[in-house]
Design a protein around this motif. Structure first.
Motif, PDB file in Angstrom:
ATOM      1  N   ALA A 137      54.823  74.643  -4.355  1.00  0.00           N
ATOM      2  CA  ALA A 137      54.371  73.377  -3.771  1.00  0.00           C
ATOM      3  C   ALA A 137      55.263  72.280  -4.337  1.00  0.00           C
ATOM      4  CB  ALA A 137      52.916  73.093  -4.107  1.00  0.00           C
ATOM      5  N   GLY A 138      55.879  71.519  -3.439  1.00  0.00           N
ATOM      6  CA  GLY A 138      56.769  70.448  -3.871  1.00  0.00           C
ATOM      7  C   GLY A 138      56.594  69.210  -3.016  1.00  0.00           C
ATOM      8  N   LEU A 139      57.154  68.117  -3.493  1.00  0.00           N
ATOM      9  CA  LEU A 139      57.115  66.855  -2.761  1.00  0.00           C
ATOM     10  C   LEU A 139      58.533  66.384  -2.501  1.00  0.00           C
ATOM     11  CD1 LEU A 139      54.277  65.046  -4.738  1.00  0.00           C
ATOM     12  CD2 LEU A 139      54.120  66.052  -2.453  1.00  0.00           C
ATOM     13  N   LEU A 140      58.710  65.702  -1.374  1.00  0.00           N
ATOM     14  CA  LEU A 140      60.012  65.196  -0.967  1.00  0.00           C
ATOM     15  C   LEU A 140      59.832  63.782  -0.433  1.00  0.00           C
ATOM     16  CD1 LEU A 140      63.048  65.714  -0.314  1.00  0.00           C
ATOM     17  CD2 LEU A 140      62.288  66.602   1.891  1.00  0.00           C
ATOM     18  N   SER A 141      60.583  62.852  -0.980  1.00  0.00           N
ATOM     19  CA  SER A 141      60.532  61.479  -0.467  1.00  0.00           C
ATOM     20  C   SER A 141      61.490  61.347   0.707  1.00  0.00           C
ATOM     21  CB  SER A 141      60.883  60.479  -1.567  1.00  0.00           C
ATOM     22  OG  SER A 141      62.188  60.711  -2.038  1.00  0.00           O
ATOM     23  N   THR A 142      61.218  60.396   1.569  1.00  0.00           N
ATOM     24  CA  THR A 142      62.080  60.167   2.731  1.00  0.00           C
ATOM     25  C   THR A 142      63.081  59.065   2.400  1.00  0.00           C
ATOM     26  OG1 THR A 142      60.631  58.492   3.680  1.00  0.00           O
ATOM     27  CG2 THR A 142      60.169  60.785   4.268  1.00  0.00           C
ATOM     28  N   ALA A 143      63.974  58.802   3.346  1.00  0.00           N
ATOM     29  CA  ALA A 143      64.960  57.741   3.162  1.00  0.00           C
ATOM     30  C   ALA A 143      64.327  56.350   3.248  1.00  0.00           C
ATOM     31  CB  ALA A 143      66.065  57.866   4.205  1.00  0.00           C
ATOM     32  N   ALA A 144      63.064  56.275   3.667  1.00  0.00           N
ATOM     33  CA  ALA A 144      62.384  54.984   3.822  1.00  0.00           C
ATOM     34  C   ALA A 144      62.241  54.240   2.498  1.00  0.00           C
ATOM     35  CB  ALA A 144      61.015  55.186   4.460  1.00  0.00           C
ATOM     36  N   GLY A 145      62.012  54.972   1.404  1.00  0.00           N
ATOM     37  CA  GLY A 145      61.873  54.308   0.108  1.00  0.00           C
ATOM     38  C   GLY A 145      61.229  55.206  -0.930  1.00  0.00           C
ATOM     39  N   ALA A 146      61.104  54.674  -2.144  1.00  0.00           N
ATOM     40  CA  ALA A 146      60.515  55.408  -3.264  1.00  0.00           C
ATOM     41  C   ALA A 146      59.017  55.593  -3.038  1.00  0.00           C
ATOM     42  CB  ALA A 146      60.761  54.662  -4.567  1.00  0.00           C
ATOM     43  N   VAL A 147      58.494  56.724  -3.518  1.00  0.00           N
ATOM     44  CA  VAL A 147      57.070  57.033  -3.358  1.00  0.00           C
ATOM     45  C   VAL A 147      56.449  57.348  -4.716  1.00  0.00           C
ATOM     46  CG1 VAL A 147      57.263  57.827  -0.983  1.00  0.00           C
ATOM     47  CG2 VAL A 147      57.600  59.451  -2.834  1.00  0.00           C
ATOM     48  N   PHE A 148      55.139  57.117  -4.812  1.00  0.00           N
ATOM     49  CA  PHE A 148      54.421  57.437  -6.036  1.00  0.00           C
ATOM     50  C   PHE A 148      52.977  57.773  -5.691  1.00  0.00           C
ATOM     51  CE2 PHE A 148      54.154  52.923  -5.342  1.00  0.00           C
ATOM     52  CZ  PHE A 148      52.825  52.612  -5.591  1.00  0.00           C
ATOM     53  N   GLY A 149      52.333  58.504  -6.585  1.00  0.00           N
ATOM     54  CA  GLY A 149      50.942  58.909  -6.383  1.00  0.00           C
ATOM     55  C   GLY A 149      50.615  60.060  -7.301  1.00  0.00           C
ATOM     56  N   THR A 150      49.693  60.943  -6.859  1.00  0.00           N
ATOM     57  CA  THR A 150      49.284  62.082  -7.672  1.00  0.00           C
ATOM     58  C   THR A 150      49.246  63.344  -6.823  1.00  0.00           C
ATOM     59  OG1 THR A 150      46.939  61.683  -7.245  1.00  0.00           O
ATOM     60  CG2 THR A 150      47.874  60.671  -9.228  1.00  0.00           C
ATOM     61  N   ILE A 151      49.409  64.473  -7.506  1.00  0.00           N
ATOM     62  CA  ILE A 151      49.246  65.799  -6.881  1.00  0.00           C
ATOM     63  C   ILE A 151      48.396  66.634  -7.819  1.00  0.00           C
ATOM     64  CG2 ILE A 151      51.463  66.580  -7.816  1.00  0.00           C
ATOM     65  CD1 ILE A 151      51.663  68.437  -5.325  1.00  0.00           C
ATOM     66  N   GLU A 152      47.460  67.373  -7.228  1.00  0.00           N
ATOM     67  CA  GLU A 152      46.570  68.226  -8.012  1.00  0.00           C
ATOM     68  C   GLU A 152      46.442  69.564  -7.314  1.00  0.00           C
ATOM     69  OE1 GLU A 152      42.699  67.502 -10.690  1.00  0.00           O
ATOM     70  OE2 GLU A 152      42.620  66.696  -8.690  1.00  0.00           O
ATOM     71  N   ILE A 153      46.489  70.635  -8.094  1.00  0.00           N
ATOM     72  CA  ILE A 153      46.450  71.989  -7.532  1.00  0.00           C
ATOM     73  C   ILE A 153      45.374  72.794  -8.257  1.00  0.00           C
ATOM     74  CG2 ILE A 153      47.765  74.119  -7.188  1.00  0.00           C
ATOM     75  CD1 ILE A 153      50.284  72.239  -7.186  1.00  0.00           C
ATOM     76  N   ALA A 154      44.536  73.444  -7.460  1.00  0.00           N
ATOM     77  CA  ALA A 154      43.509  74.338  -7.993  1.00  0.00           C
ATOM     78  C   ALA A 154      43.795  75.734  -7.452  1.00  0.00           C
ATOM     79  CB  ALA A 154      42.116  73.886  -7.587  1.00  0.00           C
ATOM     80  N   THR A 155      43.930  76.719  -8.331  1.00  0.00           N
ATOM     81  CA  THR A 155      44.185  78.077  -7.880  1.00  0.00           C
ATOM     82  C   THR A 155      42.885  78.856  -7.917  1.00  0.00           C
ATOM     83  OG1 THR A 155      44.734  78.862 -10.106  1.00  0.00           O
ATOM     84  CG2 THR A 155      46.540  78.024  -8.735  1.00  0.00           C
ATOM     85  N   SER A 156      42.804  79.895  -7.073  1.00  0.00           N
ATOM     86  CA  SER A 156      41.557  80.643  -6.966  1.00  0.00           C
ATOM     87  C   SER A 156      41.820  82.012  -6.393  1.00  0.00           C
ATOM     88  CB  SER A 156      40.578  79.885  -6.066  1.00  0.00           C
ATOM     89  OG  SER A 156      39.416  80.632  -5.877  1.00  0.00           O
ATOM     90  N   ASP A 157      40.813  82.856  -6.463  1.00  0.00           N
ATOM     91  CA  ASP A 157      40.850  84.171  -5.852  1.00  0.00           C
ATOM     92  C   ASP A 157      40.014  84.191  -4.574  1.00  0.00           C
ATOM     93  OD1 ASP A 157      42.452  85.239  -7.836  1.00  0.00           O
ATOM     94  OD2 ASP A 157      40.729  85.653  -9.113  1.00  0.00           O
ATOM     95  N   PHE A 158      39.976  83.063  -3.855  1.00  0.00           N
ATOM     96  CA  PHE A 158      39.180  83.006  -2.617  1.00  0.00           C
ATOM     97  C   PHE A 158      39.901  83.637  -1.458  1.00  0.00           C
ATOM     98  CE2 PHE A 158      41.246  78.812  -2.963  1.00  0.00           C
ATOM     99  CZ  PHE A 158      41.895  78.722  -1.768  1.00  0.00           C
TER     100      PHE A 158
END
Length: 95
Positions: A74-95
């Motif tokens: 899982a990755g993030l990619l910014s566009t040419a529009a401008g800089a981006v910021f925020g958060t990413i959270e990942i929960a793994t499971s055996d579902f």
């Protein structure tokens, strides 16, 4: 059993990508949440086992939560529009 990984903050300059989760041992089921707090869109890029790479665009000041089977990267990619910021959270499971 579910494992909630620590929430990660991101700040990406224009046209920069970064991986935030990698499971190269065969993939795992996961939930991915991205909160985009910037004025520009950010792209969530997901790589899964034996499946095409999927890219979701998260508009400015929005969030997205997805349930993903057999997640490899899982990755993030910014566009040419401008800089981006925020958060990413990942929960793994055996579902």
């Amino acid at each position: 059993m579910a494992i909630l990984l620590p929430q990660q903050s991101f700040f990406l300059q224009p046209v920069v990508g970064k991986s935030y989760y990698e499971n190269l041992a065969g993939g795992i089921n996961a939930a991915v949440t991205v909160q985009n707090n910037s004025a520009y869109p950010v792209e969530l890029v997901l790589t899964r086992v034996n499946a095409p790479v999927i890219t979701y665009t998260i508009p400015a000041f929005n969030s997205l939560t997805l349930s993903v089977n057999r997640l490899l990267v899982a990755g993030l990619l910014s566009t040419a529009a401008g800089a981006v910021f925020g958060t990413i959270e990942i929960a793994t499971s055996d579902f």
